[in-house]
Design an enzyme around this catalytic site. Structure first.
Site, mmCIF file in Angstrom:
data_model
loop_
_atom_site.group_PDB
_atom_site.id
_atom_site.type_symbol
_atom_site.label_atom_id
_atom_site.label_comp_id
_atom_site.label_asym_id
_atom_site.label_seq_id
_atom_site.Cartn_x
_atom_site.Cartn_y
_atom_site.Cartn_z
ATOM 1 C CG ASN A 137 39.990 -12.644 43.609
ATOM 2 O OD1 ASN A 137 40.513 -12.218 42.997
ATOM 3 N ND2 ASN A 137 38.462 -11.605 43.771
ATOM 4 N N GLY A 195 35.814 -12.401 47.920
ATOM 5 C CA GLY A 195 34.469 -11.929 48.328
ATOM 6 C C GLY A 195 33.005 -12.143 47.473
ATOM 7 C CG ASP A 196 29.395 -11.217 48.741
ATOM 8 O OD1 ASP A 196 29.678 -12.091 49.817
ATOM 9 O OD2 ASP A 196 28.994 -10.216 49.498
ATOM 10 C CD GLU A 201 35.383 -15.857 38.498
ATOM 11 O OE1 GLU A 201 35.592 -16.986 38.500
ATOM 12 O OE2 GLU A 201 35.944 -14.983 38.252
ATOM 13 C CB THR A 240 29.885 -6.938 50.340
ATOM 14 O OG1 THR A 240 30.431 -5.928 50.002
ATOM 15 C CG2 THR A 240 28.634 -6.542 50.967
ATOM 16 C CD GLU A 501 30.155 -10.997 38.808
ATOM 17 O OE1 GLU A 501 30.030 -10.584 37.402
ATOM 18 O OE2 GLU A 501 29.581 -11.816 39.408
#
Ligand SMILES: Nc1ncnc2c1ncn2[C@@H]1O[C@H](COP(=O)(O)OP(=O)(O)OP(=O)(O)O)[C@@H](O)[C@H]1O
Ligand SMILES: CCCCCCCCCCCCC/C=C/[C@@H](O)[C@H](CO)NC(=O)CCCCC
Ligand SMILES: [Ca+2]
Length: 543
Positions: A137, A195-196, A201, A240, A501
């Site tokens: 990403n 990240g998280d 995903e 994070t 999310e």
């Protein structure tokens, strides 16, 4: 190396050059390690070292360069043969680094024998990945994902002869959708750089794909999901990086790349989240309503701020001090040995997680005798909450080094349900401060914690909605109160934060699936022992 009589594994022992001196080098298959020691009497000897074969990254034949050839007068006249061993060196705070050592000798045959023996042993490390699918990403965290991968990770993968297919994502859900299309079975694992959210995903793509291929309906909250054996590796490049930190002990791309290379395996519990028989999401770290849901909702509008957005929204949310009314029903996790108030944390080789693994294997063997979850007791709690946090793992991260539930286990088939009831701002601040220090976070009269295997939540608002007692005036009043920080009553709902999310529904049904997936990770190692073991001055340690 051939087997010795009696099935014993062989040792290869030679006197090899290292720097200017001759060292006794041992490849001990029985003990699974490569060791080198200075054969001089103890008082004159230098350090004795060893490295487990499982932590050797690669071995290469080496041309000694001019600098390296500064090893003594007579050797300059002779042709030298050398090989370099690249291995994992452990530093402080769970940080791993790639180190190397070059041995030389005049006998070409001996040098080749060493290279071959080491390569054969590396070939035997069957859990190591050879082919990986990598998703990067480029916009996660500080937008460094691509650079981190290219500069820090790709060279290590190539050193370890791992071949990769790299996809740089172009939009959200690119990786997830892609995992439904590609032939995932040709890969030994999937790596996400981000990240998280990026991890989430990839996890949704993999778990979803496996269920689809196995004919399992994810919308059925009671379905027995099929375990995903394709491991996921996380290269942290997010804001994070809680999942990486909680499973490796540090958020560091090189450390994570090395965990992937050595082929470690850490099973992980996954919670499924449903609403009215509709699948919403999976969660591995935090499912948070109230405080953490509100932070996330506010911070999404400030993505441009990068990781700082959480500090900004955190401060704002703390000041707003909203509480929410609702009902929680949960099933206690009776199968697991631990408790959220335990002093010990989940560490590499954790016996509590091992026990759950055995129970799971037994369940799979005789699935007919499996407990019906519906039959087990439900406990119900109604109240006004500032935060409801359900964590499958400790949720340790650089902001909170022990996490929200320091004794939570990565793979025991349970989650810790933390209920923070309405209290004063000052008390809530005291609670938050304990996220960041060693003090017991649960030692407050307004905080309760339960180890659960499933739970349901319904907000007061949805209960009222269902019984049709909601009127528009009340809705407006809710809105009005949110705009007045001094008045903390809340008739509007909060939002669920599911691993970073937001979820659309406030009423949810959650079930923990024991060890549904696996990571390329070792878990968090006990610190002191490891640091001591790698460089011993005592020769006895090696003999
Ligand atoms: N190319 C892309 N453009 C926009 N969004 C993307 C792209 N690739 C992935 N995403 C989405 O970006 C979201 C956030 O990414 P990521 O988790 O990597 O970073 P982060 O939010 O900064 O970190 P953290 O989740 O640790 O707080 C993910 O949910 C993912 O779906
Ligand atoms: C006065 C001192 C108060 C200090 C309080 C600090 C508390 C820090 C606790 C951090 C807990 C992180 C839990 C992990 C959640 C992740 O699944 C999620 C996705 O990355 N991150 C957030 O929601 C981001 C959540 C960020 C919250 C700040
Ligand atoms: Ca767990």
């Amino acid at each position: 190396m051939e087997r010795l009589p009696g099935g014993r594994r062989p040792r290869l022992v030679s006197s090899l050059g290292l720097g200017r001196r001759s060292w006794e080098v041992t490849l001990d298959e029985e003990r699974g390690r490569l060791a080198w020691r200075d054969p001089r009497p103890p008082r004159r000897a230098g350090e004795n070292c060893f490295v487990p074969i499982s932590e050797i990254i690669s071995v290469e034949e080496t041309e000694l360069n001019k600098k390296q050839r500064n090893i003594g007068k007579w050797q300059k006249m002779t042709k030298l043969h050398a090989f370099t061993v690249y291995y994992v060196k452990k530093a402080r705070n769970h940080r791993w680094r790639c180190s190397d050592v070059t041995f030389w000798c005049v006998d070409e045959h001996l040098c080749n024998q060493w290279i071959q023996a080491l390569k054969e042993l590396l070939e035997m490390q069957k859990s190591r990945p050879k082919q990986l699918l990598v998703y990067i990403n480029p916009y996660g965290g500080k937008r460094q994902g691509k650079r981190i991968y290219e500069q820090k990770v790709a060279p290590l993968f190539s050193l370890a002869s791992i071949s990769t297919d790299v996809v740089i994502t172009e939009h959200a859900n690119h990786a997830k959708d892609n995992l439904f299309e590609v032939n995932i079975y040709k890969y030994d694992g999937v790596v996400c750089v981000g990240g998280d959210g990026m991890f989430s995903e990839v996890m949704h793509g993999l778990i979803g794909r496996i269920q689809k291929d196995s004919g399992i309906d994810q919308n059925n909250p009671k379905a027995s999901l099929v375990q995903c054996n394709i491991r996921i590796g996380i290269i942290p490049a997010g804001s994070t990086d809680c999942i990486c930190y909680s499973t490796v002990g540090i958020s560091d791309p090189v450390t994570s790349a090395l965990h992937i290379i050595v082929g470690d395996c850490q099973p992980l519990d996954v919670s499924s989240v449903h609403h009215n028989n509709m699948f919403l999401k999976y969660s591995v770290s935090l499912l948070g309503y109230g405080f953490y849901g509100d932070i996330l909702k506010d911070s999404e509008k400030k993505r441009w701020m990068g990781p700082m957005r959480y500090d900004y929204s955190g401060f704002k949310t703390f000041l707003s001090h909203h509480y929410y009314e609702g009902t929680i029903a949960y099933q206690p996790a009776k199968h697991t040995l631990g408790s959220p108030r335990d002093k010990d944390s989940c560490r590499t080789g954790c016996y509590i997680c091992k026990k759950s693994e055995q129970q799971l294997a037994e369940q799979h063997k005789d699935c007919g005798l499996k407990h019906e979850e519906g039959e087990e007791e439900w406990k119900v709690i109604k109240g006004k909450f500032l935060a409801i946090n359900a964590v499958n793992m400790s949720c340790a991260c650089p902001r909170s080094p022990k996490g929200l539930s320091p004794a939570a286990h990565l793979a025991d088939g349970s989650a810790d349900l933390i209920l923070v009831r309405k209290c004063s701002r000052f008390d809530f601040l005291r609670y938050l401060v304990r996220h960041t220090n060693q003090d017991d976070q649960f030692d407050f009269p307004f905080v309760d914690v339960y180890r659960v295997k499933s739970f349901q939540f319904t907000s007061k608002l949805s209960e009222d909605n269902e019984s049709n007692v909601m009127d528009i005036g009340k809705k407006r009043f809710g809105q009005f109160c949110r705009d007045h920080p001094a008045c903390c009553c809340n008739i509007v709902n909060s939002t669920w934060n599911c691993d970073g999310e937001t979820l659309d529904s406030s009423a949810i049904e959650v079930r923990v699936h024991c060890q549904l997936m696996k990571l390329f990770a070792r878990g968090i190692e006990e610190n002191c022992k490891d640091e001591a073991a790698y460089s011993q001055n005592s020769a006895e340690q090696l003999l």
